[in-house]
Design a protein around this motif. Structure first.
Motif, short mmCIF file in Angstrom:
data_model
loop_
_atom_site.label_atom_id
_atom_site.label_comp_id
_atom_site.label_asym_id
_atom_site.label_seq_id
_atom_site.Cartn_x
_atom_site.Cartn_y
_atom_site.Cartn_z
N GLY A 266 -2.62 -12.42 -7.05
CA GLY A 266 -1.74 -12.85 -5.99
C GLY A 266 -2.50 -13.56 -4.89
N ILE A 269 0.08 -15.19 0.56
CA ILE A 269 1.50 -15.52 0.73
C ILE A 269 2.38 -14.42 0.15
CG2 ILE A 269 3.32 -17.18 0.14
CD1 ILE A 269 1.20 -19.36 0.20
N ASP A 270 1.91 -13.79 -0.95
CA ASP A 270 2.69 -12.74 -1.59
C ASP A 270 2.86 -11.53 -0.68
OD1 ASP A 270 3.11 -14.00 -4.14
OD2 ASP A 270 0.98 -13.68 -4.54
N PHE A 272 3.80 -11.64 2.28
CA PHE A 272 4.87 -11.91 3.24
C PHE A 272 6.20 -12.28 2.57
CE2 PHE A 272 0.84 -12.74 5.32
CZ PHE A 272 0.99 -12.11 6.54
N ARG A 273 6.23 -12.28 1.25
CA ARG A 273 7.46 -12.68 0.55
C ARG A 273 8.54 -11.61 0.60
NH1 ARG A 273 6.59 -17.34 -2.41
NH2 ARG A 273 4.43 -17.74 -3.09
N THR A 274 8.12 -10.33 0.52
CA THR A 274 9.08 -9.23 0.41
C THR A 274 9.03 -8.35 1.65
OG1 THR A 274 7.41 -7.95 -0.82
CG2 THR A 274 9.02 -9.21 -2.11
N ARG A 278 5.64 -7.13 3.74
CA ARG A 278 5.51 -7.88 4.99
C ARG A 278 5.39 -6.94 6.17
NH1 ARG A 278 9.33 -11.24 4.14
NH2 ARG A 278 11.04 -10.03 5.07
N GLU A 460 5.73 -3.34 -3.23
CA GLU A 460 6.99 -3.44 -2.50
C GLU A 460 7.77 -2.13 -2.57
OE1 GLU A 460 10.22 -4.90 -0.33
OE2 GLU A 460 8.12 -5.49 -0.47
#
Length: 479
Positions: A266, A269-270, A272-274, A278, A460
């Motif tokens: 990863g 950026i990954d 902050f995606r979920t 985040r 997540e």
């Protein structure tokens, strides 16, 4: 890669030797990060006609023969330049953490650590002889780059060797820094000229050049880069020193390499995606920022409170030293979130108390207590962050948090000088932040006793369900 520690053990004679080899680089990190206390102490001076400011002040050289303040008249309207010097250094540490971290992933831990040492020795010695403020500041920025590389890559290399005792080793990794900070007081006491002081604390790091001959590579990095033959040779060497069998290492490693399905890596950026990831990375980043902000800022602030500056430095260093050992049973028996929140609150309260009591030994005592709890929460933060994020974005998470810690350390010197606006200003500015971090820490999931995560989906889900499977392998995973 639990197979690594199955083959070479969790902590044996080789691991001990590696710690003895790597840990001393933290002495140099402490010398250079905290040397601003003696490079730029508050000056005592007189101006003609009893003016407050002038271009040709007469400095009191009773305590300090020469500092960067007296050398380049960093007083009155130029006083902010001494803080800029430290800010430039900490910006270098930030940059070095990122640059050498990326380089170590691409080119290996050994060459990047060796380059960091060479840069530290060269830039440190060169800084001693530069004739003007701006060249001195730029050189200190490059010195900071080297220190950032040493701290990050050295920590990663040690963690990639040790197994289930990583929490203890991670805490002990901070011990040389605190000892180096206390030793700095002795350097400052016997050396009152900033040029000789800078040269002395740089020259002692020449011993680290033994890395060129002795430093090993990380077996995990070798396997990730498919350098299987070198990895096997290294693992057999380590296992032999640790009195473990070596006969089937090659077969097990080759079988592992054939069967291992590499996870998709990863990026930052990954994180902050979920929503849960985040939240976790934002709260942890703020936690690291606050820890560094308070640790460096309060250390500088209390070193110049009432009393002898050298005793103040040793006293504050001693309590930070104790924190490295107090935190070990805390991490063994307390939940991560509970210990993080409690120590943040205690740190904030101690620092706020300084704002309402007279300047003196009591204020120094509360400042030292604040540093003790800040050091504890900093070490917990290292472990907590390592457990909270999945392997595929682990390095990205550590990198972001380290970057935010450097931001905190860059802000700290300016806040420590808030005393000119009122004696209560700096303690309040330092004390409020841990309380805010404590409140945000309540949003974090618990990770103690949980197995390491591999995928973004697992990361997540952390905190979204009540329980996770108990941990069966390593407590910290750095791949």
């Amino acid at each position: 890669m639990a197979i690594i520690n199955d083959l070479i053990g969790n902590f044996g004679k080789y691991h001990l030797w590696l710690c003895i080899l790597i840990f001393p680089n933290k002495f140099g990190a402490a010398f250079h990060q905290m040397s601003i206390i003696f490079l730029a102490p508050p000056p005592v001076y007189l101006c003609p006609n009893n003016k407050t400011c002038c271009d040709d002040p007469v400095y009191d050289r009773t305590q300090y023969m020469r500092t960067i303040v007296t050398e380049w008249n960093l007083i009155c309207g130029r006083a902010w330049l001494k803080d800029l010097t430290q800010m430039a250094f900490q910006f270098g540490v930030l940059s070095g953490s990122l640059l050498f971290g990326i380089a170590s992933d691409k080119y290996g831990r050994r060459p990047t650590l060796i380059i960091s040492v060479i840069l530290e020795v060269f830039s440190g010695i060169m800084t001693s002889f530069l004739p003007n403020y701006w060249s001195f500041t730029v050189a200190r920025m490059f010195l900071g780059i080297s220190v950032g590389g040493l701290m990050v890559v050295g920590f990663v290399l040690v963690m990639e060797y040790v197994g289930k005792c990583r929490d203890t080793v991670a805490a002990l990794y901070h011990v040389p820094f605190t000892v180096g900070y206390m030793l700095l007081a002795l350097f400052g006491y016997f050396i009152r000229d900033y040029v000789i002081l800078q040269l002395s604390i740089s020259a002692v790091n020449i011993i680290l050049l033994v890395y060129i001959c002795l430093l090993p590579e990380s077996p995990r990095w070798l396997l990730v880069k498919n350098k299987t033959v070198r990895a096997i040779q290294l693992l057999e060497h380590v296992a032999k020193i640790n009195n473990l069998p070596t006969g089937d290492i090659a077969q097990k490693i080759e079988l592992y390499q054939l069967e291992h399905i590499r996870q998709k890596r990863g990026t930052f950026i990954d994180l902050f995606r979920t929503p849960n990831l985040r939240r976790n990375i934002l709260v942890m980043s703020f936690t690291w920022l606050v820890c560094s902000y308070c640790l460096y800022g309060v250390t500088y602030y209390i070193s110049h409170l009432a009393g002898d500056v050298y005793i103040n430095v040793i006293a504050s260093g001693a309590v930070i030293f104790m924190g490295c050992f107090i935190v070990i049973p805390m991490m063994k028996f307390m939940n991560r979130r509970t210990s993080l929140v409690i120590t943040h609150v205690l740190s904030g309260v101690c620092l706020l108390v300084i704002a309402v009591i007279p300047d003196g030994h009591v204020s120094v005592g509360f400042g030292c207590l604040g540093l003790l709890f800040t050091q504890i929460v900093f070490i917990i933060g290292y472990l907590y962050c390592s457990e909270m994020f999945p392997t595929v974005v682990h390095n990205a998470a550590i990198g972001i948090c380290s970057m935010m810690a450097r931001v905190g350390s860059m802000l700290a010197p300016f806040v420590a000088d808030f005393g000119e606006f009122g004696e209560w200003c700096a303690p309040v500015a330092f004390g409020i932040m841990p309380l805010v971090a404590a409140a945000l820490g309540l949003l974090l999931p618990e990770t103690k006793g949980c197995e390491m995560m591999l995928t973004i989906e697992e990361g997540e889900a952390l905190g979204a369900r009540p329980t996770r499977r108990p941990e069966t392998n390593e407590s910290i995973g750095i791949t």
